[in-house]
Design a protein around this motif. Structure first.
Motif, mmCIF file in Angstrom:
data_model
loop_
_atom_site.group_PDB
_atom_site.id
_atom_site.type_symbol
_atom_site.label_atom_id
_atom_site.label_comp_id
_atom_site.label_asym_id
_atom_site.label_seq_id
_atom_site.Cartn_x
_atom_site.Cartn_y
_atom_site.Cartn_z
ATOM 1 N N ALA A 160 0.903 -1.031 0.016
ATOM 2 C CA ALA A 160 0.013 0.064 0.025
ATOM 3 C C ALA A 160 0.948 1.221 0.060
ATOM 4 C CB ALA A 160 -1.050 -0.117 0.995
ATOM 5 N N ILE A 161 2.087 1.264 0.681
ATOM 6 C CA ILE A 161 2.732 2.370 0.946
ATOM 7 C C ILE A 161 4.179 2.566 -0.113
ATOM 8 C CG2 ILE A 161 4.279 3.494 2.675
ATOM 9 C CD1 ILE A 161 2.207 2.175 4.556
ATOM 10 N N THR A 162 4.757 1.436 -0.226
ATOM 11 C CA THR A 162 5.634 1.412 -1.126
ATOM 12 C C THR A 162 5.749 1.495 -2.683
ATOM 13 O OG1 THR A 162 6.553 -0.643 -0.864
ATOM 14 C CG2 THR A 162 7.213 1.088 0.681
ATOM 15 N N ARG A 193 2.126 1.164 -4.278
ATOM 16 C CA ARG A 193 0.757 1.437 -5.187
ATOM 17 C C ARG A 193 0.852 2.803 -5.617
ATOM 18 N NH1 ARG A 193 -4.482 -0.403 -1.743
ATOM 19 N NH2 ARG A 193 -3.068 -2.184 -0.805
ATOM 20 N N GLU A 234 9.294 -9.544 -15.292
ATOM 21 C CA GLU A 234 9.781 -11.119 -15.301
ATOM 22 C C GLU A 234 9.889 -11.646 -16.603
ATOM 23 O OE1 GLU A 234 8.405 -14.200 -12.213
ATOM 24 O OE2 GLU A 234 7.145 -14.552 -14.088
ATOM 25 N N THR A 264 9.063 -14.704 -1.128
ATOM 26 C CA THR A 264 8.828 -13.347 -0.284
ATOM 27 C C THR A 264 7.998 -12.474 -1.330
ATOM 28 O OG1 THR A 264 9.774 -11.281 0.144
ATOM 29 C CG2 THR A 264 10.966 -12.459 -1.555
ATOM 30 N N TYR A 302 8.353 -9.370 -1.067
ATOM 31 C CA TYR A 302 9.266 -8.296 -1.584
ATOM 32 C C TYR A 302 9.959 -8.729 -2.796
ATOM 33 C CZ TYR A 302 9.160 -6.541 3.294
ATOM 34 O OH TYR A 302 8.969 -5.954 4.371
ATOM 35 N N TRP A 303 8.831 -8.640 -4.017
ATOM 36 C CA TRP A 303 9.269 -9.247 -5.212
ATOM 37 C C TRP A 303 10.303 -8.728 -6.104
ATOM 38 C CZ3 TRP A 303 8.555 -6.399 -9.614
ATOM 39 C CH2 TRP A 303 7.903 -5.334 -9.501
ATOM 40 N N ALA A 304 10.724 -7.535 -5.819
ATOM 41 C CA ALA A 304 11.663 -6.760 -6.317
ATOM 42 C C ALA A 304 13.165 -7.039 -6.022
ATOM 43 C CB ALA A 304 11.517 -5.265 -6.441
ATOM 44 N N THR A 305 13.154 -7.980 -4.637
ATOM 45 C CA THR A 305 14.366 -8.252 -4.205
ATOM 46 C C THR A 305 14.835 -9.774 -4.292
ATOM 47 O OG1 THR A 305 13.212 -9.207 -2.208
ATOM 48 C CG2 THR A 305 13.556 -6.841 -2.210
ATOM 49 N N ARG A 306 14.101 -10.525 -5.268
ATOM 50 C CA ARG A 306 14.507 -11.836 -5.645
ATOM 51 C C ARG A 306 14.825 -11.619 -7.358
ATOM 52 N NH1 ARG A 306 10.361 -14.587 -7.700
ATOM 53 N NH2 ARG A 306 8.359 -13.487 -7.364
ATOM 54 N N ASP A 307 15.552 -12.734 -7.727
ATOM 55 C CA ASP A 307 15.959 -12.773 -9.272
ATOM 56 C C ASP A 307 14.495 -13.477 -9.655
ATOM 57 O OD1 ASP A 307 16.544 -12.638 -11.714
ATOM 58 O OD2 ASP A 307 18.875 -12.449 -11.029
ATOM 59 N N LEU A 308 13.963 -12.517 -10.812
ATOM 60 C CA LEU A 308 12.605 -13.100 -11.236
ATOM 61 C C LEU A 308 12.796 -14.188 -12.267
ATOM 62 C CD1 LEU A 308 10.960 -9.524 -11.712
ATOM 63 C CD2 LEU A 308 10.757 -11.424 -9.718
ATOM 64 N N TRP A 324 -3.505 4.254 6.292
ATOM 65 C CA TRP A 324 -2.538 3.331 6.857
ATOM 66 C C TRP A 324 -1.708 3.927 7.739
ATOM 67 C CZ3 TRP A 324 -3.345 2.577 1.156
ATOM 68 C CH2 TRP A 324 -4.120 1.622 0.885
ATOM 69 N N THR A 367 15.628 -5.279 -14.484
ATOM 70 C CA THR A 367 14.601 -5.542 -15.537
ATOM 71 C C THR A 367 13.744 -4.352 -15.801
ATOM 72 O OG1 THR A 367 13.031 -7.082 -16.408
ATOM 73 C CG2 THR A 367 13.083 -6.704 -14.010
ATOM 74 N N VAL A 380 12.880 -2.765 -12.032
ATOM 75 C CA VAL A 380 13.192 -3.098 -10.923
ATOM 76 C C VAL A 380 14.632 -2.637 -11.006
ATOM 77 C CG1 VAL A 380 14.062 -5.036 -9.594
ATOM 78 C CG2 VAL A 380 11.814 -5.175 -10.652
ATOM 79 N N GLY A 396 21.133 -8.048 -5.439
ATOM 80 C CA GLY A 396 19.886 -8.210 -5.936
ATOM 81 C C GLY A 396 18.624 -7.818 -5.089
ATOM 82 N N MET A 397 18.906 -6.819 -4.227
ATOM 83 C CA MET A 397 17.966 -6.350 -3.392
ATOM 84 C C MET A 397 17.586 -4.726 -4.050
ATOM 85 S SD MET A 397 16.796 -6.759 -0.105
ATOM 86 C CE MET A 397 17.135 -8.324 1.080
ATOM 87 N N GLY A 398 16.350 -5.029 -4.856
ATOM 88 C CA GLY A 398 15.901 -3.792 -5.283
ATOM 89 C C GLY A 398 14.389 -3.207 -5.121
ATOM 90 N N ILE A 399 14.149 -2.208 -5.532
ATOM 91 C CA ILE A 399 13.023 -1.886 -5.474
ATOM 92 C C ILE A 399 12.067 -1.377 -6.990
ATOM 93 C CG2 ILE A 399 13.265 -0.492 -3.252
ATOM 94 C CD1 ILE A 399 13.387 2.037 -4.773
ATOM 95 N N ILE A 418 7.188 7.278 -1.615
ATOM 96 C CA ILE A 418 7.994 6.667 -2.472
ATOM 97 C C ILE A 418 8.074 7.724 -3.974
ATOM 98 C CG2 ILE A 418 6.110 5.200 -3.580
ATOM 99 C CD1 ILE A 418 9.704 4.228 -3.006
#
Lengths: 390, 171
Positions: A131-133, A135, A148, A245, A247-253, B36, B94, B118, B127-130, B162
């Motif tokens: 919701a915060i980081t 959306r 992906e 996780t 935190y989908w952007a922190t694992r290799d897709l 929130w 990506t 990403v 590998g830690m991304g946003i 963000i």
């Protein structure tokens, strides 16, 4: 744990927009599954049902709304929901009820009606993200699947044409499924897919399965009950599921490790050591063309980075070594989220019993695997089904 | 037995049936509002974004630098450790060039295409991304592995969001 069999399967047609309500769709699929098993609702001890986001229907706690359509009143009834993975997850959940000895029979029903959400169901996926980081960036599922797909293609040097070939295979196979919204229609070419409108590169419109309404159901029974009901029970040999996780952007897709973990659990239960040699039919989850290839690797049915080569060699064709998505899958039949996974279980049931009509895989297939994927693209559910046709 | 017998219902409606009003439709527009609380970890993350900085959190258990920051390591299931600043630069892991907005509506011609990506943040664990957006780059020039830097909103316009980073651009 007790052995559990699938003794019936049924489904509705998958339509872009269906006349029926979610309850009515659930009833039609459930009744068809019961009829195919020669059973009545009174023969059912419990109900496991699955449906995806409440937001599609605008009915909060949709489980209680759906329960009577699922045959669930006055019975132990539970709803599961893991997004797109729901359709296979619900079978694992129903399997528990029977394997544990709690119930002798379980009706598993999955339903989705996506067309009620206006103007497009895709908008509702915005609210599954953090919701915060996230959306505030205005993203949707097409975007993250594009990310992906791009990562997967880059990793192995796959091209857009490779991915279109994968989508085409299922789209054309779906023309043979009576539940498909394209049943009996015209075949597509790779060019049709490559030339379709780009939604979010590298995803074009025909790389994606169609938004749909529909329901699918299967009936589970304990060994003793199953043998009384049918001489062709299809056994649930193994189940597995795994959440990675969010935190989908922190694992290799590029690789679905959650699928591998889920598959290993299911194979272990089924006593399968070399899945690529032992499995006769695969129904990997295919909301996008690239995704079924991605999942074949996660399911250990294809070596990483070699899947396009095998696809091009015909390895995954109906008469290949390992037929992939003989149903036509989500791309070819439709993608009513939760029901789409159950479509794959229905297909294994029909294929293993030799009842799949013009889609029948030759050579008396004995062992099949179905898989679905969902939530924030980080959940897989896997079911292995088999028949003793010695 | 043929499986066709057990495929029933799912009656497809045609465009014409819908548009001509031959079927009844009940409409509703839900108006759901939420406030929130941003929480301990993300609250600090947003406060630092407002200052034009990106903050992460170290784990004590498995030697990771986590972004977005979290109060616990979800792998070892232990409390996380010290706060640490990371760079406002990173590498594109990506990306996509989108012709649609979140609700699947088309980007009108002439409007810029959103370019979600990403971005692996420099200083965080490998590998830690946003997820964020790319800007000041032609779509055809975007590449995986491209080095990018945050473009911040002017300080007076930052709200602790963000979106205080407008986008990332190549540098």
């Amino acid at each position: 744990m007790r052995k559990v069999a699938v003794v019936g399967a049924g489904m509705t047609k998958f339509a872009r927009r269906a006349l029926e309500t979610p309850k009515e769709l659930s009833y039609q699929a459930s009744k068809a599954a019961l009829d195919s098993a020669g059973m009545k609702l009174k023969d059912i001890d419990c109900v496991a049902h699955g449906s995806a986001p409440d937001a599609f229907d605008g009915i909060h706690q949709k489980g209680e709304y759906l329960a009577d359509g699922c045959g669930g009143w006055n019975k132990p009834t539970m709803r599961v929901f893991v997004g797109g993975a729901t359709g296979v997850h619900a079978i694992a959940h129903g399997w528990y009820h029977v394997a544990s000895g709690l119930a002798d029979t379980c009706l598993v029903v999955c339903e989705e009606k996506m067309s009620s959400a206006m103007p497009h169901a895709q908008a509702f996926f915005l609210t599954i993200f953090d919701a915060i980081t996230e959306r505030a960036l205005g993203l949707n599922l097409i975007w993250i699947f594009a990310l992906e797909m791009k990562r997967y293609m880059e990793r192995y040097g796959y091209t857009k044409e490779d991915m279109a070939l994968s989508a085409m295979k299922n789209k054309n196979q779906g023309l043979k499924h009576p539940a498909s919204q394209f049943y009996g229609g015209n075949e597509l070419t790779v060019e049709d897919i490559l030339n379709s409108e780009v939604m979010a590169s590298p995803v074009s419109r025909l790389d994606v399965s169609p938004v749909s309404d529909g329901a699918a159901a299967i009936v589970l029974a304990s060994e003793r009950t199953a043998r009384r009901l049918t001489d062709k029970p299809v056994w649930i040999e193994g189940v597995g599921w795994c959440l990675d996780t969010a935190y989908w952007a922190t694992r290799d897709l590029y690789y679905p490790r959650y699928t591998e973990i889920a598959a290993r659990k299911a194979y272990k239960m089924a006593g399968i050591r070399e899945p690529h040699k032992e499995i006769n039919i695969a129904e990997p989850y295919d909301p996008f063309g690239y995704k079924q290839l991605h999942h074949m690797e996660g399911l250990l049915l294809s070596p990483k980075g070699k899947t396009v080569e095998l696809l091009r060699d015909g390895h995954f064709d109906m008469d290949g070594n390992l037929p992939m998505c003989p149903s036509g899958g989500l791309l070819g039949v439709g993608n009513p989220i939760a029901a789409a996974g159950t479509l794959k279980l229905c297909e294994l049931f029909w294929q293993l019993r030799g009842e799949a009509g013009e889609r029948q895989v030759p050579g008396n297939p004995r062992l099949g695997v179905a898989q679905a994927w969902g939530d924030l693209m980080q959940v897989s559910s896997v079911v292995v089904m088999g028949i003793n046709n010695a | 037995m043929d499986h066709k017998e057990f495929i029933r219902g799912g009656t497809a409606l045609s465009e014409d049936e819908i548009k001509s009003g031959k079927i009844f439709v009940e409409e509703d527009a839900l108006d759901c509002r939420y406030a929130w609380d941003t929480g301990v970890a993300i609250g600090r993350y947003l406060a630092e974004l407002k200052k034009g900085k990106i903050i992460a959190k170290k784990t004590n258990c498995c030697d990771r630098i986590m972004i977005p920051p979290r109060m616990f390591c979800e792998l070892c299931y232990r409390p996380s450790g010290a706060w640490t600043y990371v760079q406002d630069t990173g590498v594109v892991n990506t990306f996509s060039i989108s012709n649609i907005y979140y609700d699947a509506s088309r980007v009108p011609s002439g409007e810029p295409n959103p370019m979600p990506a990403v971005i692996e943040i420099d200083g965080a664990s490998k590998g830690m991304g946003i997820m964020h957006l790319l800007g000041e780059v032609k779509p055809e020039d975007v590449k995986i592995g491209m080095k990018v830097k945050a473009v911040w909103k002017p300080e007076s316009e930052r709200t602790g969001s963000i979106t205080d980073i407008e986008y990332f651009k190549p540098y």
